[in-house]
Write an enzyme that holds these catalytic residues in place. Structure first.
Site, short mmCIF file in Angstrom:
data_model
loop_
_atom_site.label_atom_id
_atom_site.label_comp_id
_atom_site.label_asym_id
_atom_site.label_seq_id
_atom_site.Cartn_x
_atom_site.Cartn_y
_atom_site.Cartn_z
N GLN A 62 21.43 75.79 65.01
CA GLN A 62 20.68 76.58 64.02
C GLN A 62 19.26 76.05 63.83
O GLN A 62 18.70 76.10 62.75
CB GLN A 62 21.43 76.55 62.69
CG GLN A 62 22.82 77.12 62.77
CD GLN A 62 23.62 76.84 61.51
OE1 GLN A 62 23.08 76.69 60.42
NE2 GLN A 62 24.92 76.77 61.66
N CYS A 63 18.68 75.58 64.90
CA CYS A 63 17.36 74.95 64.86
C CYS A 63 16.32 75.88 65.47
O CYS A 63 16.65 76.72 66.31
CB CYS A 63 17.45 73.64 65.66
SG CYS A 63 15.89 72.75 65.85
N GLY A 64 15.09 75.69 65.09
CA GLY A 64 14.01 76.46 65.69
C GLY A 64 13.86 76.21 67.18
O GLY A 64 13.26 77.01 67.90
N THR A 66 16.51 75.88 69.19
CA THR A 66 17.77 76.27 69.84
C THR A 66 17.52 77.12 71.09
O THR A 66 18.30 77.07 72.03
CB THR A 66 18.68 77.01 68.83
OG1 THR A 66 18.94 76.13 67.74
CG2 THR A 66 20.00 77.42 69.45
#
Length: 182
Positions: A62-64, A66
């Protein structure tokens, strides 16, 4: 009958010696067993990756960053037939991989089509760091500052490159180092 017994005994001894030799030759960074993502399967890292060039990455679903799964998969496919593998280690150390391992696996395998090995979710920094990242930090002096830190490990198990989250997995700095190391 004695000949068969001797042959079996000799075979057993050779097997034990070979296993001990492999264990003795296993680099510290690979001398561990990890659980595969969303699975009960255990992965003996030495058996799976000894003698290969690796790009070890702490990931988060759920990371920028990803979207880097796409470039990691591209890189893995580009070099996998030459003794290279990307190995992913999901972590919630930066609160970007919340929810179940099943959800993390869905993001990796279904949403991004990841085929490279993914290990179970674990910590990658601090006192709770998994054994692989603990060894990587000892060798490189660098713990992940965020998700998608990339560590290039040579065939002998030495960390030879550290790349921050902002560096794309397909950046020429990384691909050139992989080419030179293979």
């Amino acid at each position: 009958m004695r000949m068969v017994f001797k042959a079996l005994l000799l075979g057993l001894l050779f097997g034990l010696v070979a296993k001990e030799t492999l264990a003795a030759a296993c680099p510290a960074v690979l001398d561990f067993t990890q659980r595969a993502l969303n699975s009960t399967d255990e992965v003996n890292l030495c058996e799976s990756f000894h003698g290969k060039v690796l790009l070890v990455v702490n990931t988060a679903s759920q990371c920028g960053f990803t979207g880097q799964f796409e470039q990691l998969e591209q890189l893995h496919n580009q070099f996998k037939d030459r003794g290279f593998s990307v190995v992913g280690f999901p972590s919630n150390d930066f609160n970007q991989d919340r929810g179940s391992e099943e959800r993390t696996a869905k993001v990796c395998y279904l949403d991004f089509g990841v085929t490279f090995p993914m290990m179970a979710r674990s910590s990658v920094k601090g006192q709770q760091a998994n054994s692989v990242f603990d060894e990587i930090a000892k060798q490189s002096g660098v713990t992940p500052k965020w998700n998608f830190y990339k560590y290039l490990i040579d065939k002998n198990g030495s960390v030879i490159g550290v790349f921050s989250s902002g560096i794309s997995p397909t950046d020429s700095k990384i691909t050139q180092m992989i080419e030179q190391t293979l």
